[in-house]
Design a protein around this motif. Sequence first.
Motif, PDB file in Angstrom:
ATOM      1  N   VAL A 141      54.876   8.274  -5.269  1.00  0.00           N
ATOM      2  CA  VAL A 141      55.793   8.667  -4.195  1.00  0.00           C
ATOM      3  C   VAL A 141      55.976   7.500  -3.230  1.00  0.00           C
ATOM      4  O   VAL A 141      55.012   6.807  -2.877  1.00  0.00           O
ATOM      5  CB  VAL A 141      55.257   9.896  -3.431  1.00  0.00           C
ATOM      6  N   SER A 142      57.215   7.310  -2.781  1.00  0.00           N
ATOM      7  CA  SER A 142      57.522   6.250  -1.827  1.00  0.00           C
ATOM      8  C   SER A 142      57.233   6.696  -0.406  1.00  0.00           C
ATOM      9  O   SER A 142      56.963   7.871  -0.132  1.00  0.00           O
ATOM     10  CB  SER A 142      58.994   5.850  -1.942  1.00  0.00           C
ATOM     11  N   GLU A 143      57.333   5.754   0.517  1.00  0.00           N
ATOM     12  CA  GLU A 143      57.351   6.085   1.935  1.00  0.00           C
ATOM     13  C   GLU A 143      58.668   6.808   2.264  1.00  0.00           C
ATOM     14  O   GLU A 143      59.627   6.773   1.491  1.00  0.00           O
ATOM     15  CB  GLU A 143      57.237   4.815   2.782  1.00  0.00           C
ATOM     16  N   VAL A 144      58.698   7.464   3.410  1.00  0.00           N
ATOM     17  CA  VAL A 144      59.916   8.141   3.842  1.00  0.00           C
ATOM     18  C   VAL A 144      61.017   7.111   4.065  1.00  0.00           C
ATOM     19  O   VAL A 144      60.800   6.060   4.689  1.00  0.00           O
ATOM     20  CB  VAL A 144      59.663   8.946   5.126  1.00  0.00           C
ATOM     21  N   LEU A 145      62.205   7.390   3.550  1.00  0.00           N
ATOM     22  CA  LEU A 145      63.328   6.460   3.691  1.00  0.00           C
ATOM     23  C   LEU A 145      63.867   6.481   5.118  1.00  0.00           C
ATOM     24  O   LEU A 145      64.033   7.554   5.712  1.00  0.00           O
ATOM     25  CB  LEU A 145      64.450   6.833   2.722  1.00  0.00           C
ATOM     26  N   PRO A 164      69.173   9.115 -18.096  1.00  0.00           N
ATOM     27  CA  PRO A 164      70.592   9.466 -17.954  1.00  0.00           C
ATOM     28  C   PRO A 164      71.217   8.910 -16.675  1.00  0.00           C
ATOM     29  O   PRO A 164      70.545   8.724 -15.651  1.00  0.00           O
ATOM     30  CB  PRO A 164      70.568  11.002 -17.933  1.00  0.00           C
ATOM     31  N   THR A 165      72.519   8.678 -16.746  1.00  0.00           N
ATOM     32  CA  THR A 165      73.241   8.091 -15.625  1.00  0.00           C
ATOM     33  C   THR A 165      73.195   9.003 -14.397  1.00  0.00           C
ATOM     34  O   THR A 165      73.143  10.237 -14.520  1.00  0.00           O
ATOM     35  CB  THR A 165      74.701   7.800 -16.031  1.00  0.00           C
ATOM     36  N   ALA A 166      73.217   8.390 -13.232  1.00  0.00           N
ATOM     37  CA  ALA A 166      73.159   9.131 -11.964  1.00  0.00           C
ATOM     38  C   ALA A 166      74.152   8.517 -10.990  1.00  0.00           C
ATOM     39  O   ALA A 166      74.553   7.353 -11.118  1.00  0.00           O
ATOM     40  CB  ALA A 166      71.749   9.085 -11.384  1.00  0.00           C
ATOM     41  N   ASN A 167      74.541   9.306 -10.010  1.00  0.00           N
ATOM     42  CA  ASN A 167      75.385   8.825  -8.909  1.00  0.00           C
ATOM     43  C   ASN A 167      74.914   9.546  -7.663  1.00  0.00           C
ATOM     44  O   ASN A 167      75.485  10.551  -7.248  1.00  0.00           O
ATOM     45  CB  ASN A 167      76.863   9.119  -9.196  1.00  0.00           C
ATOM     46  N   HIS A 168      73.840   9.034  -7.075  1.00  0.00           N
ATOM     47  CA  HIS A 168      73.092   9.805  -6.084  1.00  0.00           C
ATOM     48  C   HIS A 168      72.708   8.950  -4.890  1.00  0.00           C
ATOM     49  O   HIS A 168      72.376   7.759  -5.022  1.00  0.00           O
ATOM     50  CB  HIS A 168      71.825  10.367  -6.723  1.00  0.00           C
ATOM     51  N   VAL A 169      72.708   9.600  -3.716  1.00  0.00           N
ATOM     52  CA  VAL A 169      72.215   8.973  -2.489  1.00  0.00           C
ATOM     53  C   VAL A 169      70.935   9.683  -2.061  1.00  0.00           C
ATOM     54  O   VAL A 169      70.939  10.900  -1.817  1.00  0.00           O
ATOM     55  CB  VAL A 169      73.263   9.045  -1.362  1.00  0.00           C
ATOM     56  N   PHE A 170      69.837   8.914  -2.011  1.00  0.00           N
ATOM     57  CA  PHE A 170      68.596   9.405  -1.406  1.00  0.00           C
ATOM     58  C   PHE A 170      68.750   9.224   0.105  1.00  0.00           C
ATOM     59  O   PHE A 170      68.866   8.100   0.602  1.00  0.00           O
ATOM     60  CB  PHE A 170      67.395   8.608  -1.913  1.00  0.00           C
ATOM     61  N   LEU A 171      68.778  10.336   0.818  1.00  0.00           N
ATOM     62  CA  LEU A 171      69.115  10.303   2.239  1.00  0.00           C
ATOM     63  C   LEU A 171      67.921   9.927   3.110  1.00  0.00           C
ATOM     64  O   LEU A 171      66.757  10.089   2.693  1.00  0.00           O
ATOM     65  CB  LEU A 171      69.643  11.673   2.666  1.00  0.00           C
ATOM     66  N   PRO A 172      68.163   9.431   4.317  1.00  0.00           N
ATOM     67  CA  PRO A 172      67.071   9.177   5.259  1.00  0.00           C
ATOM     68  C   PRO A 172      66.245  10.437   5.467  1.00  0.00           C
ATOM     69  O   PRO A 172      66.780  11.554   5.549  1.00  0.00           O
ATOM     70  CB  PRO A 172      67.798   8.765   6.542  1.00  0.00           C
ATOM     71  N   GLY A 173      64.937  10.276   5.552  1.00  0.00           N
ATOM     72  CA  GLY A 173      64.042  11.418   5.672  1.00  0.00           C
ATOM     73  C   GLY A 173      63.528  11.912   4.337  1.00  0.00           C
ATOM     74  O   GLY A 173      62.549  12.663   4.278  1.00  0.00           O
ATOM     75  N   HIS A 174      64.175  11.500   3.232  1.00  0.00           N
ATOM     76  CA  HIS A 174      63.738  11.857   1.888  1.00  0.00           C
ATOM     77  C   HIS A 174      62.794  10.780   1.351  1.00  0.00           C
ATOM     78  O   HIS A 174      62.672   9.690   1.917  1.00  0.00           O
ATOM     79  CB  HIS A 174      64.938  11.999   0.948  1.00  0.00           C
ATOM     80  N   ARG A 175      62.170  11.070   0.248  1.00  0.00           N
ATOM     81  CA  ARG A 175      61.326  10.093  -0.448  1.00  0.00           C
ATOM     82  C   ARG A 175      61.688  10.066  -1.921  1.00  0.00           C
ATOM     83  O   ARG A 175      62.223  11.037  -2.453  1.00  0.00           O
ATOM     84  CB  ARG A 175      59.840  10.443  -0.286  1.00  0.00           C
ATOM     85  N   LEU A 176      61.382   8.946  -2.572  1.00  0.00           N
ATOM     86  CA  LEU A 176      61.530   8.838  -4.009  1.00  0.00           C
ATOM     87  C   LEU A 176      60.219   9.193  -4.681  1.00  0.00           C
ATOM     88  O   LEU A 176      59.139   8.888  -4.145  1.00  0.00           O
ATOM     89  CB  LEU A 176      61.947   7.430  -4.439  1.00  0.00           C
ATOM     90  N   MET A 177      60.302   9.827  -5.833  1.00  0.00           N
ATOM     91  CA  MET A 177      59.110  10.128  -6.624  1.00  0.00           C
ATOM     92  C   MET A 177      59.390   9.787  -8.085  1.00  0.00           C
ATOM     93  O   MET A 177      60.515   9.952  -8.564  1.00  0.00           O
ATOM     94  CB  MET A 177      58.727  11.607  -6.500  1.00  0.00           C
ATOM     95  N   VAL A 178      58.381   9.306  -8.773  1.00  0.00           N
ATOM     96  CA  VAL A 178      58.430   9.130 -10.221  1.00  0.00           C
ATOM     97  C   VAL A 178      57.268   9.899 -10.822  1.00  0.00           C
ATOM     98  O   VAL A 178      56.128   9.734 -10.390  1.00  0.00           O
ATOM     99  CB  VAL A 178      58.348   7.638 -10.618  1.00  0.00           C
TER     100      VAL A 178
END
Length: 637
Positions: free
Chosen positions: A482-486, A568-582
């Motif tokens: 998990v990333s830090e908060v964006l 698969p292809t994506a077209n997405h914005v991870f918004l401020p306050g969200h985090r990335l996870m793998v």
Amino acid sequence: MIMVAAMPIVPTAGADPQGGEIPEAFTPSDASFDYVKREAMIPMRDGVKLYTLILIPRGAQRAPILLTRTPYGAEARSALNASAHLAAAIDSTDVADDAVVHGGYIRVLQDVRGKHKSEGAYVMNRPLRGPLNSTDVDHSTDTYDTIEWLVHNTPESNGRVGILGISYDGFTALMALFHPHPALRAAVPINAMVDGWMGDDWFHKGAFRLSTLNYAHDQEATRGSTVSWWSDHYDDYSTWLAAGSAGEMARMHGLDQVGFVGKVFSHPAYDAFWQGQAIDKLLAKEKLSVPVMLVHSLWDQEDIYGNIAVYKAIKPQDPDNSKVFLVAGPWFHHQERLDGSAIGAIQFGSDTAQYFRLRLLRPFLDHYLKDDAPPLTIAPVNAFETGTNEWQALPGWPMGCAAGCRIEHRPLFLVAAGGLSFSAPSAKAPDSESYDSDPAKPVPYLPRPIHIDGPAGESSWQTWLVSDQREASGRTDVLSFVSEVLREPLKISGEPIANLVAATTGTDVDFVVKLIDVYPDEVGRDPKLGGYQLMISGDILRGRYREGFDAAKPVPAGAKQLYRFSLPTANHVFLPGHRLMVQVQSSWFPLYDRNPQSYVENIFFATAADYRKATIKVFNGAHASFIDLPVAQHVAN
């Protein structure tokens, strides 16, 4: 008051003199209908006749024809509602309902050869004539012969034909592009079946989709698809786990009688059988002459690979943007014909499917098929940007914005303590994280009980790709990073690519990689989304194909190996306050068959003794694993 005598019912000559009340043949009275229904058995070049249903708006003159060729029953598609009104008769079963009802198009539905009311022999996704098809007919020739008959036997038409369809019907729409009839002026393949091994219905990069057996059973057991798959458990997880291998499940259901299953079991690798019928590869060699609108669903649970692959294959033939168009919407498989306001808990703020039908599909069809065609003003690519929930008109794909930006591939590293970072870890960082993968307890792709195709209201097949991934992140056999908060928005456009450096104590392994948008812990306007883990892109690789899909190789036990594969292809914005996870795991069940984790020649016939527990290490130190993210970056003037 004027009394009017009722018209007497006069017995007809066909009435049974012994008192029977059912005529030998009943002629429906449809003079008040706003459409005319015709049925025809159209002859093909080999003498086989195909059942064809023709629906013509009453009073139509010089109307274009919209054709769909289907294995699912042409008659059933127009019989959902018995109505005098064409709008009610086709209803939401037809993505082209607006064009037909309000645009005056003639609608034609045809059973493919060998299914329902059509004559001939059925072959699943019948390949083009050639090495895989020794006959003189295929879907290309059948479409050609059908169009030839239609333009000469439908006096209400203007002689222009478009073909469209979803899924299998999208596959038949693509097949029409090979040596097309001159009257074919437009094609709209939606969620099309393109390459069943690489990432559509049957396999994903070597891992077998277990529901393939259900589908093949229902599709090929009878001409009319009248025999349904049976189950012996309420929970599909238990059903498939109890059966053991896919081969054993096929035996239990009598699938030795079904031709397609035998072909699948004989070709577990990406050999000439699969490569020779991959539509994207074949179209790349075909001179494109018919304008095409490829329609892709960003959360397509069945055919998420195909249309993007076709776009990449044929777009180089279209330098002036006059023949190849792409639409990418926030939909599950076939949602384009339904309400597109949401998938499960994820809301999009508008009916995106209606937008597609009215603002994109209809203008495309009108431009290429109608007399005095209106100009076409839609962009070459129309992609819905999830996160911000906005449509984008783009000159190409992948592209983060209409102008002034580029795609920059940035490595998102898996780092120590379950972190994610765009900065590479230091050489002194911890070397790896590990988990035990046990085939006796595979990771479910949904919380149990699972109903892949269950009772009404219980099946979650359409929405599983957007289901909350928190259940998986709490398991000990799933690694979560998990990333830090964006603090700023992060936009991706295109295909993320997994680059796992890993080792296993077994001699075979599967890897599932999921890129996830983690919502803030609390979401004020929609509390149920607090902490939601939304999968943006995810896929699976069978480890034996890490060096090449055409041939399997055992995995050397204990050795570091690179497992690189696209998502698969994506077209997405991870918004401020969200985090990335793998998330990384080694099973996704019962979506895909279990890997025995000990190398066997053909996993379809693995025995109980072949399934063994293994310890998996994923390296995140100096030789870190990472996800190659296609990040949209604005370019300074």
